[in-house]
Design a protein around this motif. Structure first.
Motif, PDB file in Angstrom:
ATOM      1  N   TRP A  87     -68.187   1.013   9.459  1.00  0.00           N
ATOM      2  CA  TRP A  87     -67.571   1.213   8.146  1.00  0.00           C
ATOM      3  C   TRP A  87     -68.283   0.438   7.047  1.00  0.00           C
ATOM      4  CZ3 TRP A  87     -61.854   0.180  10.014  1.00  0.00           C
ATOM      5  CH2 TRP A  87     -61.504   1.182  10.944  1.00  0.00           C
ATOM      6  N   TYR A  88     -69.253  -0.400   7.434  1.00  0.00           N
ATOM      7  CA  TYR A  88     -69.979  -1.204   6.457  1.00  0.00           C
ATOM      8  C   TYR A  88     -71.193  -0.479   5.876  1.00  0.00           C
ATOM      9  CZ  TYR A  88     -67.359  -5.237   8.301  1.00  0.00           C
ATOM     10  OH  TYR A  88     -66.369  -6.115   8.688  1.00  0.00           O
ATOM     11  N   GLY A  89     -71.515   0.673   6.426  1.00  0.00           N
ATOM     12  CA  GLY A  89     -72.694   1.376   5.955  1.00  0.00           C
ATOM     13  C   GLY A  89     -73.930   0.993   6.747  1.00  0.00           C
ATOM     14  N   ASP A  90     -75.098   1.343   6.224  1.00  0.00           N
ATOM     15  CA  ASP A  90     -76.367   1.126   6.920  1.00  0.00           C
ATOM     16  C   ASP A  90     -76.859  -0.291   6.652  1.00  0.00           C
ATOM     17  OD1 ASP A  90     -78.631   1.497   8.369  1.00  0.00           O
ATOM     18  OD2 ASP A  90     -79.704   2.626   6.808  1.00  0.00           O
ATOM     19  N   ALA A  91     -76.221  -1.250   7.332  1.00  0.00           N
ATOM     20  CA  ALA A  91     -76.574  -2.658   7.155  1.00  0.00           C
ATOM     21  C   ALA A  91     -76.218  -3.405   8.439  1.00  0.00           C
ATOM     22  CB  ALA A  91     -75.808  -3.257   5.981  1.00  0.00           C
ATOM     23  N   PRO A  92     -76.938  -4.484   8.739  1.00  0.00           N
ATOM     24  CA  PRO A  92     -76.598  -5.274   9.926  1.00  0.00           C
ATOM     25  C   PRO A  92     -75.144  -5.749   9.840  1.00  0.00           C
ATOM     26  CG  PRO A  92     -78.708  -5.958   9.027  1.00  0.00           C
ATOM     27  CD  PRO A  92     -78.089  -5.047   8.005  1.00  0.00           C
ATOM     28  N   ALA A  93     -74.398  -5.577  10.912  1.00  0.00           N
ATOM     29  CA  ALA A  93     -72.988  -5.965  10.891  1.00  0.00           C
ATOM     30  C   ALA A  93     -72.445  -6.028  12.310  1.00  0.00           C
ATOM     31  CB  ALA A  93     -72.170  -4.974  10.062  1.00  0.00           C
ATOM     32  N   VAL A  94     -71.384  -6.759  12.482  1.00  0.00           N
ATOM     33  CA  VAL A  94     -70.681  -6.835  13.757  1.00  0.00           C
ATOM     34  C   VAL A  94     -69.193  -6.556  13.502  1.00  0.00           C
ATOM     35  CG1 VAL A  94     -72.294  -8.467  14.804  1.00  0.00           C
ATOM     36  CG2 VAL A  94     -70.344  -9.322  13.492  1.00  0.00           C
ATOM     37  N   PRO A  95     -68.446  -6.209  14.542  1.00  0.00           N
ATOM     38  CA  PRO A  95     -67.019  -5.951  14.342  1.00  0.00           C
ATOM     39  C   PRO A  95     -66.271  -7.206  13.899  1.00  0.00           C
ATOM     40  CG  PRO A  95     -67.771  -5.156  16.497  1.00  0.00           C
ATOM     41  CD  PRO A  95     -68.852  -6.022  15.939  1.00  0.00           C
ATOM     42  N   THR A  96     -65.115  -7.004  13.309  1.00  0.00           N
ATOM     43  CA  THR A  96     -64.225  -8.118  12.993  1.00  0.00           C
ATOM     44  C   THR A  96     -62.797  -7.629  13.100  1.00  0.00           C
ATOM     45  OG1 THR A  96     -63.818  -9.927  11.441  1.00  0.00           O
ATOM     46  CG2 THR A  96     -64.068  -7.722  10.497  1.00  0.00           C
ATOM     47  N   TRP A  97     -61.867  -8.529  12.864  1.00  0.00           N
ATOM     48  CA  TRP A  97     -60.438  -8.200  12.917  1.00  0.00           C
ATOM     49  C   TRP A  97     -59.806  -8.717  11.634  1.00  0.00           C
ATOM     50  CZ3 TRP A  97     -58.799  -5.747  17.452  1.00  0.00           C
ATOM     51  CH2 TRP A  97     -57.434  -5.392  17.489  1.00  0.00           C
ATOM     52  N   ASN A  98     -59.238  -7.837  10.845  1.00  0.00           N
ATOM     53  CA  ASN A  98     -58.514  -8.253   9.650  1.00  0.00           C
ATOM     54  C   ASN A  98     -57.064  -8.557  10.007  1.00  0.00           C
ATOM     55  OD1 ASN A  98     -60.739  -8.047   8.053  1.00  0.00           O
ATOM     56  ND2 ASN A  98     -60.020  -6.322   6.826  1.00  0.00           N
ATOM     57  N   PHE A  99     -56.485  -9.539   9.326  1.00  0.00           N
ATOM     58  CA  PHE A  99     -55.118  -9.925   9.685  1.00  0.00           C
ATOM     59  C   PHE A  99     -54.479 -10.769   8.581  1.00  0.00           C
ATOM     60  CE2 PHE A  99     -57.790 -13.430  11.084  1.00  0.00           C
ATOM     61  CZ  PHE A  99     -57.049 -14.556  10.767  1.00  0.00           C
ATOM     62  N   VAL A 100     -53.167 -10.871   8.679  1.00  0.00           N
ATOM     63  CA  VAL A 100     -52.383 -11.780   7.850  1.00  0.00           C
ATOM     64  C   VAL A 100     -51.505 -12.582   8.796  1.00  0.00           C
ATOM     65  CG1 VAL A 100     -50.681 -12.007   6.007  1.00  0.00           C
ATOM     66  CG2 VAL A 100     -52.354 -10.137   5.935  1.00  0.00           C
ATOM     67  N   ALA A 101     -51.489 -13.909   8.640  1.00  0.00           N
ATOM     68  CA  ALA A 101     -50.673 -14.750   9.520  1.00  0.00           C
ATOM     69  C   ALA A 101     -50.109 -15.931   8.737  1.00  0.00           C
ATOM     70  CB  ALA A 101     -51.504 -15.256  10.696  1.00  0.00           C
ATOM     71  N   VAL A 102     -48.881 -16.303   9.066  1.00  0.00           N
ATOM     72  CA  VAL A 102     -48.217 -17.457   8.456  1.00  0.00           C
ATOM     73  C   VAL A 102     -47.698 -18.353   9.576  1.00  0.00           C
ATOM     74  CG1 VAL A 102     -46.338 -18.256   6.973  1.00  0.00           C
ATOM     75  CG2 VAL A 102     -47.523 -16.112   6.433  1.00  0.00           C
ATOM     76  N   HIS A 103     -48.036 -19.648   9.514  1.00  0.00           N
ATOM     77  CA  HIS A 103     -47.565 -20.629  10.484  1.00  0.00           C
ATOM     78  C   HIS A 103     -46.665 -21.638   9.769  1.00  0.00           C
ATOM     79  CE1 HIS A 103     -51.266 -20.139  13.385  1.00  0.00           C
ATOM     80  NE2 HIS A 103     -50.716 -18.986  13.054  1.00  0.00           N
ATOM     81  N   LEU A 104     -45.460 -21.838  10.274  1.00  0.00           N
ATOM     82  CA  LEU A 104     -44.531 -22.838   9.743  1.00  0.00           C
ATOM     83  C   LEU A 104     -44.206 -23.823  10.862  1.00  0.00           C
ATOM     84  CD1 LEU A 104     -41.951 -20.505   7.929  1.00  0.00           C
ATOM     85  CD2 LEU A 104     -44.097 -21.419   7.023  1.00  0.00           C
ATOM     86  N   ALA A 105     -44.239 -25.116  10.563  1.00  0.00           N
ATOM     87  CA  ALA A 105     -43.970 -26.122  11.588  1.00  0.00           C
ATOM     88  C   ALA A 105     -43.030 -27.189  11.061  1.00  0.00           C
ATOM     89  CB  ALA A 105     -45.265 -26.757  12.073  1.00  0.00           C
ATOM     90  N   GLY A 106     -42.125 -27.635  11.913  1.00  0.00           N
ATOM     91  CA  GLY A 106     -41.192 -28.691  11.573  1.00  0.00           C
ATOM     92  C   GLY A 106     -40.164 -28.838  12.667  1.00  0.00           C
ATOM     93  N   VAL A 107     -39.297 -29.826  12.531  1.00  0.00           N
ATOM     94  CA  VAL A 107     -38.220 -30.030  13.493  1.00  0.00           C
ATOM     95  C   VAL A 107     -36.983 -29.316  12.956  1.00  0.00           C
ATOM     96  CG1 VAL A 107     -36.772 -31.699  14.700  1.00  0.00           C
ATOM     97  CG2 VAL A 107     -39.172 -32.245  14.207  1.00  0.00           C
TER      98      VAL A 107
END
Length: 217
Positions: A87-107
């Protein structure tokens, strides 16, 4: 979660939106017996405008996690998916993974019976509202005795995080024309990796970025 300034997500409104739209969370604790993880639906606390969350675990997960005694990490995963290098076109590239993440920490603090019931009731209403024929927790054939018996098998909690880490990796490091191609492939592609939710998340993020720099689309 390793952070990258280009992908950092810090706007509280966007964090709240991500949590609200993706209530199925992973709960992680470090215990004397090692790491433990559980999976439960978690909601924002409706009485707060910060990142405080409320939820419950089924017994004996409260004992397994040391709920209320040890730090709890709650992980929310937003839209995510595979991005093909084609999907990047005619250029050197490798796969990746797009994501959204939220981490919440506490007692977390433990809720009393009545507050736990209110949270459980709100959780059912929140999820049932998406169905064509919503059925509240106390609707027939359920009755109060049945619901209270089930509540006794759960432990409710409220967590106001003292550590927050959030990441939105959505091809921000790619040129606009490549981003447009990725979004089009996710929206209309015929591969198993097509995902309109991820495309919508990318459009939201990139529209804000382009507006900030005076760009189009």
């Amino acid at each position: 979660m390793r952070q990258n300034p280009s992908f950092a997500m810090t706007d509280v409104a966007e964090l709240r939106r991500t949590i609200d739209e993706n209530p199925w969370a992973t709960l992680v604790s470090s215990t004397p017996d090692g790491l433990v993880a559980s999976h439960y639906a978690v909601l924002l606390d409706e009485d707060r405008d910060d990142l405080t969350i409320v939820g419950h675990v089924g017994r004996p997960d409260d004992v397994v996690h040391g709920l209320g005694e040890r730090e709890l990490l709650v992980v929310f995963a937003g839209p995510h998916g595979y991005i093909s290098p084609s999907w990047y076109g005619d250029a050197p590239a490798v796969p990746t993974w797009n994501f959204v993440a939220v981490h919440l920490a506490g007692v977390p603090e433990i809720l009393d019976t009545e507050e736990n019931l209110r949270v459980l009731d709100r959780l059912v209403d929140r999820l049932e509202s998406q169905t064509p024929d919503p059925r509240p927790m106390l609707a027939h054939p359920n009755d109060e005795e049945f619901v209270r018996r089930l509540e006794r098998g759960t432990v409710g909690f409220r967590l106001t995080p003292d550590r927050v880490s959030a990441k939105r990796k959505l091809s921000q490091n790619r040129p606009d024309e490549v981003v447009d191609t990725i979004m089009d492939r996710l929206e209309t592609g015929t591969t198993p990796y097509a995902d309109p939710r991820l495309a919508a998340e990318m459009r939201r993020a990139h529209s804000a970025m382009r507006a900030a720099r005076g760009g189009a689309r």
